[in-house]
Design a protein around this motif. Sequence first.
Motif, PDB file in Angstrom:
ATOM      1  N   HIS A   6       0.833  -1.212   0.000  1.00 58.15           N
ATOM      2  CA  HIS A   6       0.000   0.000   0.000  1.00 58.15           C
ATOM      3  C   HIS A   6       0.865   1.259   0.000  1.00 58.15           C
ATOM      4  N   LEU A   7       1.911   1.264   0.818  1.00 52.79           N
ATOM      5  CA  LEU A   7       2.781   2.441   0.893  1.00 52.79           C
ATOM      6  C   LEU A   7       3.449   2.708  -0.455  1.00 52.79           C
ATOM      7  N   LEU A   8       3.957   1.663  -1.091  1.00 53.98           N
ATOM      8  CA  LEU A   8       4.620   1.821  -2.385  1.00 53.98           C
ATOM      9  C   LEU A   8       3.662   2.323  -3.463  1.00 53.98           C
ATOM     10  N   ALA A   9       2.401   1.926  -3.363  1.00 55.62           N
ATOM     11  CA  ALA A   9       1.418   2.237  -4.408  1.00 55.62           C
ATOM     12  C   ALA A   9       0.568   3.461  -4.098  1.00 55.62           C
ATOM     13  N   HIS A  10       0.955   4.237  -3.090  1.00 62.59           N
ATOM     14  CA  HIS A  10       0.186   5.439  -2.693  1.00 62.59           C
ATOM     15  C   HIS A  10      -1.273   5.083  -2.421  1.00 62.59           C
ATOM     16  N   ALA A  11      -1.463   3.963  -1.713  1.00 59.01           N
ATOM     17  CA  ALA A  11      -2.821   3.518  -1.404  1.00 59.01           C
ATOM     18  C   ALA A  11      -2.985   3.226   0.084  1.00 59.01           C
ATOM     19  N   SER A  12      -2.089   3.792   0.910  1.00 53.27           N
ATOM     20  CA  SER A  12      -2.143   3.531   2.351  1.00 53.27           C
ATOM     21  C   SER A  12      -3.193   4.372   3.056  1.00 53.27           C
ATOM     22  N   GLY A  13      -3.625   5.443   2.413  1.00 56.07           N
ATOM     23  CA  GLY A  13      -4.572   6.362   3.035  1.00 56.07           C
ATOM     24  C   GLY A  13      -3.913   7.522   3.754  1.00 56.07           C
ATOM     25  N   LEU A  14      -2.573   7.529   3.813  1.00 55.61           N
ATOM     26  CA  LEU A  14      -1.876   8.648   4.461  1.00 55.61           C
ATOM     27  C   LEU A  14      -1.987   9.920   3.620  1.00 55.61           C
ATOM     28  N   ALA A  15      -2.012  11.047   4.293  1.00 57.56           N
ATOM     29  CA  ALA A  15      -2.116  12.345   3.634  1.00 57.56           C
ATOM     30  C   ALA A  15      -0.850  12.656   2.846  1.00 57.56           C
ATOM     31  N   PHE A  16      -0.913  13.723   2.068  1.00 53.77           N
ATOM     32  CA  PHE A  16       0.183  14.088   1.179  1.00 53.77           C
ATOM     33  C   PHE A  16       1.499  14.299   1.917  1.00 53.77           C
ATOM     34  N   ASP A  17       1.494  15.160   2.944  1.00 53.72           N
ATOM     35  CA  ASP A  17       2.750  15.537   3.594  1.00 53.72           C
ATOM     36  C   ASP A  17       2.688  15.474   5.113  1.00 53.72           C
ATOM     37  N   GLU A  18       1.767  14.681   5.649  1.00 56.70           N
ATOM     38  CA  GLU A  18       1.697  14.545   7.100  1.00 56.70           C
ATOM     39  C   GLU A  18       1.206  13.153   7.461  1.00 56.70           C
ATOM     40  N   ASP A  19       1.633  12.704   8.626  1.00 51.32           N
ATOM     41  CA  ASP A  19       1.295  11.357   9.086  1.00 51.32           C
ATOM     42  C   ASP A  19      -0.133  11.358   9.625  1.00 51.32           C
ATOM     43  N   ARG A  20      -1.076  11.519   8.706  1.00 49.79           N
ATOM     44  CA  ARG A  20      -2.498  11.600   9.064  1.00 49.79           C
ATOM     45  C   ARG A  20      -3.293  10.761   8.072  1.00 49.79           C
ATOM     46  N   VAL A  21      -4.142   9.886   8.586  1.00 48.71           N
ATOM     47  CA  VAL A  21      -4.935   8.997   7.730  1.00 48.71           C
ATOM     48  C   VAL A  21      -6.149   9.754   7.198  1.00 48.71           C
ATOM     49  N   THR A  22      -6.330   9.726   5.878  1.00 55.58           N
ATOM     50  CA  THR A  22      -7.450  10.433   5.257  1.00 55.58           C
ATOM     51  C   THR A  22      -8.407   9.502   4.523  1.00 55.58           C
ATOM     52  N   ALA A  23      -8.062   8.223   4.425  1.00 52.76           N
ATOM     53  CA  ALA A  23      -8.943   7.244   3.777  1.00 52.76           C
ATOM     54  C   ALA A  23      -8.495   5.849   4.198  1.00 52.76           C
ATOM     55  N   PRO A  24      -9.407   4.878   4.181  1.00 49.42           N
ATOM     56  CA  PRO A  24      -8.999   3.500   4.496  1.00 49.42           C
ATOM     57  C   PRO A  24      -8.023   2.982   3.443  1.00 49.42           C
ATOM     58  N   PRO A  25      -7.061   2.158   3.832  1.00 52.87           N
ATOM     59  CA  PRO A  25      -6.103   1.610   2.870  1.00 52.87           C
ATOM     60  C   PRO A  25      -6.796   0.892   1.709  1.00 52.87           C
ATOM     61  N   GLY A  26      -6.264   1.137   0.506  1.00 46.24           N
ATOM     62  CA  GLY A  26      -6.763   0.442  -0.672  1.00 46.24           C
ATOM     63  C   GLY A  26      -8.001   1.034  -1.308  1.00 46.24           C
ATOM     64  N   THR A  27      -8.440   2.233  -0.838  1.00 45.26           N
ATOM     65  CA  THR A  27      -9.676   2.806  -1.369  1.00 45.26           C
ATOM     66  C   THR A  27      -9.470   4.032  -2.239  1.00 45.26           C
ATOM     67  N   ARG A  28      -8.330   4.711  -2.082  1.00 47.70           N
ATOM     68  CA  ARG A  28      -8.035   5.903  -2.874  1.00 47.70           C
ATOM     69  C   ARG A  28      -6.547   5.917  -3.213  1.00 47.70           C
ATOM     70  N   ARG A  29      -6.230   6.582  -4.345  1.00 48.04           N
ATOM     71  CA  ARG A  29      -4.825   6.777  -4.697  1.00 48.04           C
ATOM     72  C   ARG A  29      -4.424   8.152  -4.169  1.00 48.04           C
ATOM     73  N   LEU A  30      -3.986   8.177  -2.917  1.00 51.17           N
ATOM     74  CA  LEU A  30      -3.612   9.434  -2.281  1.00 51.17           C
ATOM     75  C   LEU A  30      -2.092   9.571  -2.303  1.00 51.17           C
ATOM     76  N   TYR A  31      -1.600  10.346  -3.263  1.00 55.35           N
ATOM     77  CA  TYR A  31      -0.156  10.531  -3.414  1.00 55.35           C
ATOM     78  C   TYR A  31       0.418  11.051  -2.101  1.00 55.35           C
ATOM     79  N   SER A  32       1.410  10.340  -1.556  1.00 55.87           N
ATOM     80  CA  SER A  32       1.829  10.646  -0.192  1.00 55.87           C
ATOM     81  C   SER A  32       3.337  10.613  -0.003  1.00 55.87           C
ATOM     82  N   ASN A  33       3.926  11.796   0.223  1.00 50.44           N
ATOM     83  CA  ASN A  33       5.317  11.851   0.664  1.00 50.44           C
ATOM     84  C   ASN A  33       5.466  11.195   2.028  1.00 50.44           C
ATOM     85  N   ALA A  34       4.471  11.413   2.889  1.00 49.77           N
ATOM     86  CA  ALA A  34       4.502  10.830   4.234  1.00 49.77           C
ATOM     87  C   ALA A  34       4.569   9.313   4.155  1.00 49.77           C
ATOM     88  N   GLY A  35       3.853   8.736   3.182  1.00 47.98           N
ATOM     89  CA  GLY A  35       3.864   7.285   3.025  1.00 47.98           C
ATOM     90  C   GLY A  35       5.240   6.752   2.682  1.00 47.98           C
TER      91      GLY A  35
END
Length: 283
Positions: free
Chosen positions: A75-104
């Motif tokens: 999930h982390l490699l595929a930007h599908a972990s749900g973590l926000a763009f630049d902060e360690d904050r969950v914004t969606a359940p894993p595997g449900t959105r492609r949330l591009y994440s530096n934090a991930g």
Amino acid sequence: MESLRLIEQWPVTNAAAAVVRQDGTVAGSHGPTGQRFRLASVTKPLTAYAALVAYEEGVFELDDPAGPEGSTVRHLLAHASGLAFDEDRVTAPPGTRRLYSNAGFDVLGEHLAKAAGIPFAEYLRQAVLEPLGMTATGLSGAGSPAATGLSGAGSPAADGVSTVDDLVRFAAELQAPRLLHPSTVATATSVVFPGLKGVLPGYGHQNPNDWGLGYEIRAAKSPHWTGALSSPATFGHFGQSGTFLWVDPVAGAACVALTDRDFGEWAVPLWPRFTDAVLTELR
């Protein structure tokens, strides 16, 4: 290659570019290919490759838990972990959105370092950079080529520093892997968690926003930073520092371009025009 001279028309102070074929031969280069540039998010393909080496070495499994609850290394490699763009904050359940994440990717680097028992920058050096002869590449703690040299503890998401000469070696490896089994690279450069919607930074919402394991997949995205002639199988990454690396398996070639001007409106028309000129010349 005459097409590479188009970088002379870009509104940047310094730019360098090169094309490497599938057989490892350099088809052409232009500009200061030995100059170090900040990579920004072009760091992520290097980080992903190190993670895949770790996977093949048994440091961890791709489906091991990592990141938010329910998330894995995959999930982390595929930007599908749900973590926000630049902060360690969950914004969606894993595997449900492609949330591009530096934090991930920062979490990925921390996970790898803990599992391997050495700092991420050192693992990257030993697993990828040294074997490929990428002596001018590394992580800079302050995101600057002149900051802490090439051995700093910079972000695995965005603090890489490299040269076109070094990235040509990496682009050759992506096309004819020596450090990884070809099937691992094929998986990493194919769509993971298909059908996920998301934002491609700089280019808005994409449905789907296809991604592999650390590598963006061109597919049918529009608009896009590659060209109209780029095949849907094209994969790679671009960086906010005005950098990109793409591999087009149909063309049998890869291209690297590094600049010292941040990505912006200037690049939107020029990068695709450049890529189409390169692909036309390769035919």
